[in-house]
Every structure is written in structure tokens, then in C-alpha cells.
Write a protein that holds these residues in place. Structure first.
Motif, PDB file in Angstrom:
ATOM      1  N   GLU A 151       0.848  -1.191   0.000  1.00 33.94           N
ATOM      2  CA  GLU A 151       0.000   0.000   0.000  1.00 33.94           C
ATOM      3  C   GLU A 151       0.884   1.243   0.000  1.00 33.94           C
ATOM      4  OE1 GLU A 151      -3.488  -1.890   2.844  1.00 33.94           O
ATOM      5  OE2 GLU A 151      -1.732  -0.951   3.762  1.00 33.94           O
ATOM      6  N   PHE A 152       0.376   2.305  -0.605  1.00 29.68           N
ATOM      7  CA  PHE A 152       1.134   3.545  -0.620  1.00 29.68           C
ATOM      8  C   PHE A 152       1.304   4.078   0.799  1.00 29.68           C
ATOM      9  CE2 PHE A 152      -0.763   3.868  -4.994  1.00 29.68           C
ATOM     10  CZ  PHE A 152       0.432   3.669  -5.671  1.00 29.68           C
ATOM     11  N   VAL A 153       2.495   4.574   1.088  1.00 24.97           N
ATOM     12  CA  VAL A 153       2.774   5.228   2.364  1.00 24.97           C
ATOM     13  C   VAL A 153       2.287   6.665   2.242  1.00 24.97           C
ATOM     14  CG1 VAL A 153       4.607   5.989   3.924  1.00 24.97           C
ATOM     15  CG2 VAL A 153       4.783   3.753   2.785  1.00 24.97           C
ATOM     16  N   THR A 154       1.548   7.112   3.241  1.00 25.80           N
ATOM     17  CA  THR A 154       1.006   8.472   3.187  1.00 25.80           C
ATOM     18  C   THR A 154       1.551   9.317   4.330  1.00 25.80           C
ATOM     19  OG1 THR A 154      -0.949   7.816   4.465  1.00 25.80           O
ATOM     20  CG2 THR A 154      -1.136   7.756   2.076  1.00 25.80           C
ATOM     21  N   THR A 155       1.622  10.619   4.070  1.00 22.87           N
ATOM     22  CA  THR A 155       1.889  11.601   5.102  1.00 22.87           C
ATOM     23  C   THR A 155       0.533  12.206   5.431  1.00 22.87           C
ATOM     24  OG1 THR A 155       2.387  13.273   3.438  1.00 22.87           O
ATOM     25  CG2 THR A 155       4.242  12.006   4.287  1.00 22.87           C
ATOM     26  N   LYS A 156       0.471  13.410   5.957  1.00 20.46           N
ATOM     27  CA  LYS A 156      -0.817  13.999   6.340  1.00 20.46           C
ATOM     28  C   LYS A 156      -1.894  13.819   5.274  1.00 20.46           C
ATOM     29  CE  LYS A 156       0.826  17.512   9.506  1.00 20.46           C
ATOM     30  NZ  LYS A 156       0.905  18.944   9.778  1.00 20.46           N
ATOM     31  N   ASP A 157      -1.688  14.420   4.115  1.00 18.61           N
ATOM     32  CA  ASP A 157      -2.690  14.372   3.044  1.00 18.61           C
ATOM     33  C   ASP A 157      -2.128  13.870   1.728  1.00 18.61           C
ATOM     34  OD1 ASP A 157      -4.751  15.453   4.646  1.00 18.61           O
ATOM     35  OD2 ASP A 157      -4.015  17.476   4.272  1.00 18.61           O
ATOM     36  N   ASN A 158      -0.889  13.420   1.735  1.00 13.87           N
ATOM     37  CA  ASN A 158      -0.233  13.077   0.480  1.00 13.87           C
ATOM     38  C   ASN A 158       0.366  11.687   0.514  1.00 13.87           C
ATOM     39  OD1 ASN A 158      -0.574  15.698  -0.723  1.00 13.87           O
ATOM     40  ND2 ASN A 158       0.989  16.436   0.678  1.00 13.87           N
ATOM     41  N   ILE A 159       0.599  11.187  -0.660  1.00 11.42           N
ATOM     42  CA  ILE A 159       1.337   9.930  -0.806  1.00 11.42           C
ATOM     43  C   ILE A 159       2.820  10.284  -0.799  1.00 11.42           C
ATOM     44  CG2 ILE A 159       1.843   8.046  -2.399  1.00 11.42           C
ATOM     45  CD1 ILE A 159      -1.106   8.214  -3.297  1.00 11.42           C
ATOM     46  N   LYS A 160       3.583   9.539  -0.023  1.00  9.26           N
ATOM     47  CA  LYS A 160       5.007   9.821   0.116  1.00  9.26           C
ATOM     48  C   LYS A 160       5.767   9.281  -1.090  1.00  9.26           C
ATOM     49  CE  LYS A 160       8.819   9.465   3.329  1.00  9.26           C
ATOM     50  NZ  LYS A 160       9.319   8.954   4.593  1.00  9.26           N
ATOM     51  N   LEU A 161       6.596  10.145  -1.658  1.00 12.54           N
ATOM     52  CA  LEU A 161       7.389   9.764  -2.820  1.00 12.54           C
ATOM     53  C   LEU A 161       8.748   9.232  -2.388  1.00 12.54           C
ATOM     54  CD1 LEU A 161       6.687  12.833  -5.130  1.00 12.54           C
ATOM     55  CD2 LEU A 161       5.566  10.601  -5.174  1.00 12.54           C
ATOM     56  N   LYS A 162       9.306   8.328  -3.205  1.00  9.78           N
ATOM     57  CA  LYS A 162      10.664   7.852  -2.981  1.00  9.78           C
ATOM     58  C   LYS A 162      11.605   9.034  -3.221  1.00  9.78           C
ATOM     59  CE  LYS A 162       9.474   3.331  -4.883  1.00  9.78           C
ATOM     60  NZ  LYS A 162       9.642   2.456  -6.059  1.00  9.78           N
ATOM     61  N   GLU A 163      12.579   9.194  -2.340  1.00 12.27           N
ATOM     62  CA  GLU A 163      13.495  10.335  -2.433  1.00 12.27           C
ATOM     63  C   GLU A 163      14.156  10.433  -3.803  1.00 12.27           C
ATOM     64  OE1 GLU A 163      14.165  12.895  -0.314  1.00 12.27           O
ATOM     65  OE2 GLU A 163      12.558  12.125   0.957  1.00 12.27           O
ATOM     66  N   ASP A 164      14.566   9.300  -4.361  1.00 15.16           N
ATOM     67  CA  ASP A 164      15.274   9.315  -5.637  1.00 15.16           C
ATOM     68  C   ASP A 164      14.345   9.405  -6.844  1.00 15.16           C
ATOM     69  OD1 ASP A 164      14.287   6.721  -5.212  1.00 15.16           O
ATOM     70  OD2 ASP A 164      15.930   5.787  -6.309  1.00 15.16           O
TER      71      ASP A 164
END
Length: 126
Positions: free
Chosen positions: A64-77
Motif C-alpha cells: 500500500e502507498f505510504v502516506t503523510t498527512k494528506d499526500n502519498i510519500k514519494l521515494k526520495e530518488d
């Protein structure tokens, strides 16, 4: 008339936000026609956006996508790639119906923002 997927998404969001509002019949009818005409573009957008997220977003051990407050967290790279692909997707050219027009008076009983009105500017004839 020519437009882009970014405007189609904004138009779709506007229609979704106001779909239960009591509005003039003619406006509701025209918005319904627009919604029907952009449905395939919205399906295209959802499919391509999902592909971008699958490539660029972080997933947990369940897939499942990892989420922050209201967003999906992107891979740093993958942040730069995400921005590039999202911009390309939003700028994809598409066609909007030429046979639908609004007058400014059509929207006078609706409480809308300039941001909401902007994508409809191509339909408004003074």
C-alpha cells in the motif's frame, strides 16, 4: 476545442464538488454533457497517474502507498521523475466539446472561486 488533461481534471473536480448543488437546469445539463465528454480523459488520467505513483511512490510491506498527512510519500530518488511525469501528464493535449457554451450569468447564483472558474473560461461567451 483544444485543452489539456490538467484542465480536464479541474473541470471534473468542479463538477464533482457541485454535483449536488441546486443549480439552473441549463447549467446542470451542460455540466452533465461536459462530464460525459471528459470521462474517457479522466480514465486515461487515472490510469497514467496510477502508473506514475506505482513507479515513484513509497509502499509499505503490504504493497500500500505510504502516506503523510494528506499526500502519498514519494521515494526520495524519484521526486524529480515524479514532477516531470506529472507535468507531462497534465500537459497532454485533449479536446473539449465545441458545442457547449456558458454566459457569465449562468454562474451568478453559484458560489465559486476564480480558480474553479478558470478551466471553464473556454466555454464562456460574453
Amino acid at each position: 476545442m483544444k485543452s489539456n488533461i490538467g484542465n480536464v481534471v479541474k473541470i471534473s473536480q468542479f463538477i464533482e464538488t457541485h454535483k449536488k448543488d441546486k443549480i439552473n437546469f441549463n447549467v446542470a445539463f451542460k455540466l452533465s454533457k461536459i462530464a460525459n465528454s471528459i470521462s474517457s480523459d479522466m480514465n486515461f488520467f487515472r490510469e497514467k497517474y496510477q502508473e506514475i505513483l506505482d513507479e515513484c511512490a513509497e509502499k509499505n510491506e503490504k504493497g500500500e502507498f505510504v502516506t503523510t498527512k494528506d499526500n502519498i510519500k514519494l521515494k526520495e530518488d524519484k521526486i524529480t521523475i515524479y514532477i516531470q511525469k506529472e507535468n507531462e501528464l497534465f500537459n497532454c493535449e485533449t479536446d473539449l466539446p465545441d458545442d457547449i457554451t456558458f454566459s457569465p450569468q449562468d454562474f451568478e447564483n453559484m458560489q465559486i472561486t476564480i480558480e474553479e472558474l478558470q478551466p471553464f473560461s473556454v466555454f464562456i461567451k460574453e
